[in-house]
Design a protein around this motif. Structure first.
Motif, PDB file in Angstrom:
ATOM      1  N   ALA A  16       0.831  -1.205   0.000  1.00  0.00           N
ATOM      2  CA  ALA A  16       0.000   0.000   0.000  1.00  0.00           C
ATOM      3  C   ALA A  16       0.866   1.257   0.000  1.00  0.00           C
ATOM      4  CB  ALA A  16      -0.928  -0.008   1.223  1.00  0.00           C
ATOM      5  N   ALA A  17       1.893   1.276   0.852  1.00  0.00           N
ATOM      6  CA  ALA A  17       2.788   2.432   0.888  1.00  0.00           C
ATOM      7  C   ALA A  17       3.551   2.585  -0.413  1.00  0.00           C
ATOM      8  CB  ALA A  17       3.761   2.295   2.058  1.00  0.00           C
ATOM      9  N   ALA A 114      -3.804   6.253   2.788  1.00  0.00           N
ATOM     10  CA  ALA A 114      -3.109   5.026   2.387  1.00  0.00           C
ATOM     11  C   ALA A 114      -1.597   5.119   2.432  1.00  0.00           C
ATOM     12  CB  ALA A 114      -3.539   4.632   0.965  1.00  0.00           C
ATOM     13  N   GLY A 115      -1.034   6.281   2.747  1.00  0.00           N
ATOM     14  CA  GLY A 115       0.410   6.445   2.745  1.00  0.00           C
ATOM     15  C   GLY A 115       1.071   5.846   3.971  1.00  0.00           C
ATOM     16  N   THR A 116       2.362   6.057   4.060  1.00  0.00           N
ATOM     17  CA  THR A 116       3.158   5.472   5.132  1.00  0.00           C
ATOM     18  C   THR A 116       2.636   5.861   6.502  1.00  0.00           C
ATOM     19  OG1 THR A 116       5.072   5.622   3.669  1.00  0.00           O
ATOM     20  CG2 THR A 116       5.506   5.186   5.981  1.00  0.00           C
ATOM     21  N   GLY A 117       2.187   7.111   6.662  1.00  0.00           N
ATOM     22  CA  GLY A 117       1.727   7.568   7.958  1.00  0.00           C
ATOM     23  C   GLY A 117       0.565   6.776   8.502  1.00  0.00           C
ATOM     24  N   SER A 118      -0.271   6.236   7.628  1.00  0.00           N
ATOM     25  CA  SER A 118      -1.420   5.444   8.071  1.00  0.00           C
ATOM     26  C   SER A 118      -1.064   3.972   8.262  1.00  0.00           C
ATOM     27  CB  SER A 118      -2.563   5.568   7.048  1.00  0.00           C
ATOM     28  OG  SER A 118      -3.064   6.881   7.020  1.00  0.00           O
ATOM     29  N   VAL A 119      -0.328   3.412   7.314  1.00  0.00           N
ATOM     30  CA  VAL A 119      -0.130   1.961   7.349  1.00  0.00           C
ATOM     31  C   VAL A 119       0.866   1.529   8.422  1.00  0.00           C
ATOM     32  CG1 VAL A 119      -0.732   1.803   4.910  1.00  0.00           C
ATOM     33  CG2 VAL A 119       1.685   1.929   5.565  1.00  0.00           C
ATOM     34  N   ALA A 140       8.193   1.006   5.898  1.00  0.00           N
ATOM     35  CA  ALA A 140       8.509   2.311   5.311  1.00  0.00           C
ATOM     36  C   ALA A 140       9.275   2.155   4.005  1.00  0.00           C
ATOM     37  CB  ALA A 140       9.321   3.145   6.294  1.00  0.00           C
ATOM     38  N   ALA A 141      10.120   1.138   3.931  1.00  0.00           N
ATOM     39  CA  ALA A 141      10.874   0.902   2.698  1.00  0.00           C
ATOM     40  C   ALA A 141       9.965   0.552   1.532  1.00  0.00           C
ATOM     41  CB  ALA A 141      11.894  -0.224   2.909  1.00  0.00           C
ATOM     42  N   GLY A 142       8.744   0.105   1.832  1.00  0.00           N
ATOM     43  CA  GLY A 142       7.803  -0.195   0.763  1.00  0.00           C
ATOM     44  C   GLY A 142       7.537   1.009  -0.121  1.00  0.00           C
ATOM     45  N   GLY A 143       7.496   2.198   0.473  1.00  0.00           N
ATOM     46  CA  GLY A 143       7.315   3.399  -0.324  1.00  0.00           C
ATOM     47  C   GLY A 143       8.441   3.623  -1.303  1.00  0.00           C
ATOM     48  N   SER A 144       9.629   3.186  -0.923  1.00  0.00           N
ATOM     49  CA  SER A 144      10.775   3.354  -1.808  1.00  0.00           C
ATOM     50  C   SER A 144      10.760   2.350  -2.946  1.00  0.00           C
ATOM     51  CB  SER A 144      12.068   3.202  -1.001  1.00  0.00           C
ATOM     52  OG  SER A 144      12.150   4.222  -0.034  1.00  0.00           O
ATOM     53  N   VAL A 145      10.224   1.151  -2.700  1.00  0.00           N
ATOM     54  CA  VAL A 145      10.085   0.194  -3.800  1.00  0.00           C
ATOM     55  C   VAL A 145       9.193   0.787  -4.880  1.00  0.00           C
ATOM     56  CG1 VAL A 145       9.216  -2.080  -4.441  1.00  0.00           C
ATOM     57  CG2 VAL A 145      10.474  -1.793  -2.298  1.00  0.00           C
ATOM     58  N   GLY A 146       8.097   1.408  -4.446  1.00  0.00           N
ATOM     59  CA  GLY A 146       7.217   2.047  -5.414  1.00  0.00           C
ATOM     60  C   GLY A 146       7.909   3.149  -6.176  1.00  0.00           C
ATOM     61  N   GLN A 147       8.706   3.945  -5.474  1.00  0.00           N
ATOM     62  CA  GLN A 147       9.431   5.029  -6.146  1.00  0.00           C
ATOM     63  C   GLN A 147      10.419   4.469  -7.158  1.00  0.00           C
ATOM     64  OE1 GLN A 147      11.111   7.862  -3.457  1.00  0.00           O
ATOM     65  NE2 GLN A 147      12.296   8.905  -5.015  1.00  0.00           N
ATOM     66  N   ALA A 148      11.150   3.427  -6.771  1.00  0.00           N
ATOM     67  CA  ALA A 148      12.138   2.847  -7.670  1.00  0.00           C
ATOM     68  C   ALA A 148      11.497   2.264  -8.921  1.00  0.00           C
ATOM     69  CB  ALA A 148      12.931   1.761  -6.937  1.00  0.00           C
ATOM     70  N   SER A 313      19.639   6.890   0.934  1.00  0.00           N
ATOM     71  CA  SER A 313      19.970   6.029   2.067  1.00  0.00           C
ATOM     72  C   SER A 313      19.288   6.483   3.352  1.00  0.00           C
ATOM     73  CB  SER A 313      21.489   5.979   2.258  1.00  0.00           C
ATOM     74  OG  SER A 313      21.992   7.261   2.598  1.00  0.00           O
ATOM     75  N   ILE A 314      18.829   7.737   3.402  1.00  0.00           N
ATOM     76  CA  ILE A 314      18.155   8.239   4.612  1.00  0.00           C
ATOM     77  C   ILE A 314      16.808   8.889   4.272  1.00  0.00           C
ATOM     78  CG2 ILE A 314      20.240   8.592   5.991  1.00  0.00           C
ATOM     79  CD1 ILE A 314      20.284  11.484   5.003  1.00  0.00           C
ATOM     80  N   TRP A 315      16.304   8.692   3.072  1.00  0.00           N
ATOM     81  CA  TRP A 315      15.146   9.438   2.557  1.00  0.00           C
ATOM     82  C   TRP A 315      13.925   9.296   3.456  1.00  0.00           C
ATOM     83  CZ3 TRP A 315      14.800  13.030  -1.115  1.00  0.00           C
ATOM     84  CH2 TRP A 315      13.570  13.330  -1.692  1.00  0.00           C
ATOM     85  N   LEU A 316      13.443   8.082   3.663  1.00  0.00           N
ATOM     86  CA  LEU A 316      12.284   7.847   4.526  1.00  0.00           C
ATOM     87  C   LEU A 316      12.691   7.243   5.868  1.00  0.00           C
ATOM     88  CD1 LEU A 316       9.599   6.491   2.015  1.00  0.00           C
ATOM     89  CD2 LEU A 316       9.816   8.786   2.978  1.00  0.00           C
ATOM     90  N   GLY A 317      13.981   7.329   6.192  1.00  0.00           N
ATOM     91  CA  GLY A 317      14.430   6.818   7.481  1.00  0.00           C
ATOM     92  C   GLY A 317      13.813   7.545   8.649  1.00  0.00           C
TER      93      GLY A 317
END
Length: 398
Positions: A16-17, A114-119, A140-148, A313-317
């Protein structure tokens, strides 16, 4: 699925993220091409993205509390539908009005649901305390998979079919949030736990913000939103103004996503070893130093790619670290709502970072004056987080 396994929750939350966060990371790529195809000005699109950030921040405490009460999955499913409808509106009828309504308001509501803040609240409730930090990092890394994945998808799509058609394809991609939400947390994990009503949200927010260290944590999160919204929205346009090839902007955003996959997990893991606020200060310091170097040195292809890798490396950390810091102070029963209160500050920063830069580039034709502001705001976040003290309450109570 009333109480799925911990790993099922983590994977569903990551999916979802991935869609919610990955799609919004492509908005910067549309800034110039969508304007060329439809005649919508850069400042209009930039302000629509700024409104998206502000809307997201305003609704995040509400959607977080609704998720705590009724299940984060139900809220995320609604968000997926709103997200798809907002993008589809602009694709079907592109104009300044639909940009503000579709991108500014509807996708802002969608990512708030549906973003990281909720899930991550669902993950925080499902995970045992000793593994909470690392599992929050994985989600949280799930959001980065989507970005990639979605950034190069969007870039190729615009090259082949145009920006409007690609925006429609993004609307279809947003619908993948709905089946993931069904697995994540369709009902509250512990139905016997007390659940707050929306009328209690203002009192909860006031009570939390009266605690000095939560207020400092919230203040530091402002800088995170300010920096990331500017970079997500305006980095491709900045590179184009510097004479760099179009592929560099998309590749930079893709690298950010790739490097943040291990980065988010490591940051979450670090939050279980040292106090999360200390780790957050280090994240903001590294990010601010990287921005300062990028702004000072001549813009080159290799320098930009290195900058993207460091940022990634620290984007959504900051997300798992902030959630872990809140859980250590207040427990997990109200994690969605309290993260939302903190995140509202993040998105005020995002609104100012994206919006002010759009006005600046429209007025001056350059982003040069904005980079020193980015550094100063980031250093303020370092000071705010390092000024916090350890939590008085027992770790991960409730």
């Amino acid at each position: 699925m009333k109480n799925p396994s911990v790993w099922a929750v983590v994977i569903a939350a990551a999916v979802a993220a991935s869609m919610a966060m990955g799609i919004r990371q492509t908005f910067g790529l549309f800034l110039l091409p969508l304007g060329t195809e439809t005649g919508i000005s850069v400042v209009t699109l930039g302000l629509a993205v700024a409104l998206h950030n502000l809307t997201w921040g305003i609704v995040q405490p509400v959607t977080g509390m609704l998720g705590d009460r009724y299940g984060a999955g139900r809220v995320a499913a609604v968000g997926g539908l709103l997200y798809a409808a907002g993008l589809g509106l602009v694709a079907v009828h592109p104009s300044a009005v639909t940009a503000f309504v579709g991108i500014g308001l509807m996708t802002g509501l969608g990512v708030g649901c549906a973003g990281t803040g909720s899930v991550i609240a669902a993950v925080g409730r499902a995970a045992p305390p000793e593994r909470r930090g690392s599992l929050l990092g994985i989600a949280a890394a799930g959001g980065s998979v989507g970005q990639a994945l979605l950034v190069p998808y969007a870039q190729v799509g615009m090259g082949w079919f145009g920006a409007v058609a690609t925006l429609g394809a993004m609307a279809i991609a947003a619908l993948f949030i709905v089946p993931a939400a069904r697995v994540m947390e369709w009902s509250p994990r512990n139905p016997l736990a007390p659940r707050r009503s929306l009328s209690e949200l203002p009192g909860l927010a006031r009570s939390a913000l009266q605690e000095r260290d939560f207020a400092l944590l919230t203040l530091g999160f402002f800088a995170c939103g300010f920096q990331l919204a500017f970079l997500t929205t305006h980095l491709p346009a900045h590179l184009a103004l510097c004479g760099m090839p179009p592929w560099l902007g998309a590749t930079s955003l893709m690298l950010v996503g790739l490097f943040n996959i291990p980065g988010s997990w490591l940051c979450g893991k670090l939050g279980g070893v040292i106090r999360p606020e200390v780790a957050l200060g280090a994240v903001y310091l590294v990010r601010s130093l990287a921005i300062a170097l990028f702004a000072t040195l001549p813009v080159t292809e290799w320098g930009t790619l290195l900058f993207a890798a460091v940022l990634g490396s620290i984007w959504l950390g900051s997300v798992p670290l902030t959630a872990a810091a809140i859980a250590r102070r207040f427990g997990v029963a109200d994690l969605g709502a309290l993260y939302g209160v903190c995140f509202f500050s993040h998105q005020i920063g995002g609104f100012l970072g994206a919006g002010a830069a759009a006005v600046l580039v429209q007025t001056t034709g350059s982003y040069a004056a904005f980079w020193p502001v980015m550094v100063l705001v980031g250093l303020g976040a370092v000071a705010a987080n390092w000024a916090t003290r350890g939590p008085i309450r027992a770790a991960a109570a409730a």
